[in-house]
Design an enzyme around this catalytic site. Structure first.
Site, mmCIF file in Angstrom:
data_model
loop_
_atom_site.group_PDB
_atom_site.id
_atom_site.type_symbol
_atom_site.label_atom_id
_atom_site.label_comp_id
_atom_site.label_asym_id
_atom_site.label_seq_id
_atom_site.Cartn_x
_atom_site.Cartn_y
_atom_site.Cartn_z
ATOM 1 N N GLU A 244 1.101 -37.611 -50.092
ATOM 2 C CA GLU A 244 2.320 -38.400 -50.083
ATOM 3 C C GLU A 244 2.130 -39.899 -49.880
ATOM 4 O O GLU A 244 2.879 -40.706 -50.438
ATOM 5 C CB GLU A 244 3.263 -37.868 -48.981
ATOM 6 N N SER B 288 28.856 18.241 -18.389
ATOM 7 C CA SER B 288 28.317 18.567 -17.063
ATOM 8 C C SER B 288 27.656 17.380 -16.385
ATOM 9 O O SER B 288 27.361 17.442 -15.183
ATOM 10 C CB SER B 288 27.309 19.719 -17.182
#
Length: 654
Positions: free
Chosen positions: A87, A464
């Site tokens: 770049e 239960s």
């Protein structure tokens, strides 16, 4: 001659006028409109919401941007050099603008009429990425140049490069170099090779065009160009250049490394955090640390899925999901998109390639082939008729499957078994009884298959499981473990009931006088009903509320003794924690603390915690402290010589 002088004078005057006009425009029109760059020094990047378990292992990420900011000092040289080569190789020498690059761009525009290069430096890209749009206009380019000069004046080169490498978009939701290294290679920055660093450095120019996943050929050309530039600039040696050029393209998509499947929990966390912090939570970089233990969470997932699949197999096989014509398949049915690459829970979709006498060969995604043995893998697959009926036993694989069948497979005990996606669902919750911290939570077979969280949203009759609370209330009321209750038939004719109620034990038998402890162990229905009738519904429901049950969820009739209320699994686990911790009601929680992206603790959960054995420990500490104080006092007395005015023990006795 005079005419030429006049023309030149006019041109000079015009040039001076244009120059003055340009200077006036820049300083009095553009400069005042430039954004302030004061905040760049303390920039907070958009980061996803991350959720961790108690051991700091990642459980989930939420957010559009995948980004992990990194300081300049932590960026390897090969990363920096690859981006500079790609770049801006004059980054360390210019003051934000590279005049030669700009002149080259202008010359190319004049000679060709096309804008193929912009002459942008890294500093100019920082200006554009943070403050400007991406539209290609001369006015924006001028603003970009002015901002770049301003940024270079106020920030160091190192800070500018740090901002750039953290901000840039590199495709596939990856923002910044750290995220890109994870997405494309599943590595840290330090683990990247020179070739891989160059591949990532080639992405800012065009993240889609040079993407190694989408366009590996173009990406390879771009990568090799950057490697060549790195060699020309002296960043790498000839040997490193040759090795990097020879390295094949190895990029593939990598998701974040999630330690355990905890989607039901992380969705609960995400919802709670969203209510507190709003939409900004997805970009604020919050880190939420939960109470989940990834090891226990993985075990809970495995246990639930195994149980549901076993239950499903006991009821027969419901058939294949689809059929395809294998004569139309040239290579791989998944690659040719004839079958989707589906996974649900721990199940994977496959296509039957061959059926033999003792096994079936199946193609999995990516052309992986596995064998499903008849014994264990297939012999269970009798045809499903209904919940209580199945077809005849099968004798060979061909009784169940044929070539081209699309099926589900489960890998168990190093074998592949035929499977179906379970119809029956379930949930698992595990908490620390001392504090209420949720250690594991699974709300169903697979979150993405069905997002309904049965651990907290499903209200079911506990059956239960509710009896211990009735027996506990009886003990509080004066019953003992040796109390005798008659296990005999009983009939209730109550207006609140739809019909005459004749409850029975599960076995259908009656056992006469039974001690309370035996009735609890054997889960005798009739004894439980008689106990509830004896202590009274008002007392029993009030007592049950002390375990965290809500009154509205409990029916006000004797069926309560058999667990006819409606509670979520988390409520049941919370109530049982009272038995486990010695009688204290804890509040379940799953968020331990929330931190900002900088590590600041924003909130922390510090629950009251039951301390088993603390009383004896305190007594021991007090006793030890008293002994130490006594010994210390005795030592002081023994080492002190009495002065003339002190009274001796003999004088006191006399």
């Amino acid at each position: 001659m005079k005419i030429i002088v006049k023309i030149l004078s006019a041109m000079v005057a015009s040039g001076i006028f244009v120059l003055l006009a340009a200077v006036f425009y820049v300083y009095f029109v553009l400069m005042p409109e430039l954004p302030a760059i004061d905040d760049l020094q303390d920039t907070e990047f958009q980061e996803p919401l991350r959720i961790y378990d108690k051991n700091d292992y990642l459980l989930a990420e939420y957010g559009e941007h995948r980004r992990i900011p990194v300081k300049y000092e932590e960026i390897p040289k090969k990363i920096e050099q690859a981006f500079l080569a790609a770049e801006d190789d004059q980054f360390w020498n210019h003051y934000g603008v590279d005049p030669l690059a700009l002149m080259a761009a202008v010359y190319e525009l004049v000679t060709t009429g096309h804008k193929t290069r912009g002459g942008s430096t890294i500093t100019m890209q920082v200006a554009r990425n943070f403050f400007l749009s991406s539209e290609k206009t001369y006015n924006r380019k001028l603003n970009e140049i002015l901002l770049a000069l301003k940024i270079e004046k106020d920030l160091t080169k190192q800070k500018i490069l740090e901002l750039y490498l953290n901000k840039i978009y590199l495709g596939n939701r990856a923002y910044g170099v750290v995220a890109a290294a994870q997405v494309y290679y599943g590595k840290t920055l330090q683990e990247l090779s020179i070739a891989q660093a160059a591949m990532i450095a080639g992405l800012p120019k065009a993240p889609s065009r040079y993407n190694p996943i989408i366009n590996p050929q173009r990406a390879l050309i771009r990568r090799d160009h950057i490697i060549r530039r790195m060699g020309q600039l002296g960043y790498i040696s000839d040997e490193e250049y040759q090795i990097a050029r020879a390295e094949p393209v190895s990029a593939e998509l990598h998701s974040s490394k999630i330690s355990a499947d905890a989607r039901y929990v992380t969705e609960m966390v995400r919802s709670d955090v969203f209510k507190t912090y709003g939409e900004e939570v997805y970009g604020s970089g919050l880190n939420v640390y939960t109470t989940i233990d990834d090891r226990l969470q993985s075990s809970a997932n495995k246990a639930l899925r195994t149980a549901l699949l076993d239950y499903d197999r006991r009821h027969g096989y419901r058939g294949v999901t689809a059929k395809i014509d294998m004569s139309l398949v040239n290579l791989d049915p998944f690659e040719e998109e004839l079958v989707e690459r589906n996974t649900i829970g721990n199940l994977m979709q496959g296509v039957v390639k061959a059926v033999e006498d003792d096994k079936v060969q199946v193609i999995l995604p990516d052309f992986k082939q596995v064998e499903v043995p008849f014994i264990n893998g297939l012999d269970w697959a009798r045809r499903y008729i209904d919940e209580n009926h199945q077809g005849p036993a099968i004798e060979k694989p061909a009784d169940v499957l044929a070539v081209g069948d699309v099926i589900w497979l489960e890998q168990r005990n190093d074998e592949w078994w035929l499977a179906s996606v379970p119809i029956v669902e379930g949930a698992i919750v595990s908490i620390d009884p001392a504090s209420g911290a949720v250690l594991a939570l699974v709300g169903g077979f697979d979150y993405f298959h069905n997002k309904f969280n049965r651990a907290i949203q499903a209200k079911r009759q506990p059956g239960s499981n509710f009896k211990p609370f009735i027996y506990s209330a009886a003990l509080e009321k004066g019953f003992t473990a040796a109390s005798m209750i008659n296990d005999a038939p009983v009939v209730f004719d109550d207006d609140s009931l739809e019909a005459t109620w004749r409850p029975e034990n599960y076995s259908g038998r009656f056992y006469g006088p039974t001690r309370l402890r035996e009735a609890l162990v054997k889960s005798r229905n009739l004894v439980s009903i008689r106990i509830l009738q004896s202590i009274g519904l008002r007392y029993a429901t009030g007592y049950a509320q002390r375990f965290g049950f809500e009154k509205k969820d409990m029916p006000y009739d004797l069926s309560l003794a058999l667990g006819s209320g409606a509670f979520s699994p988390l409520e049941i686990v919370r109530s049982y924690a009272v038995f486990a911790n010695g009688g204290y009601l804890v509040t379940p929680y799953y968020i331990k603390r929330i931190e900002s992206s900088s590590g600041e603790v924003l909130s922390e959960n510090k629950p009251l915690t039951v301390c088993q054995g603390c009383e004896s420990t305190v007594k021991d500490e007090q006793s030890s402290e008293l002994t130490e104080n006594t010994e210390s006092a005795s030592t002081e007395v023994a080492n002190t010589e009495p002065d003339k005015e002190q009274v001796s023990p003999e004088e006191v006795v006399e």
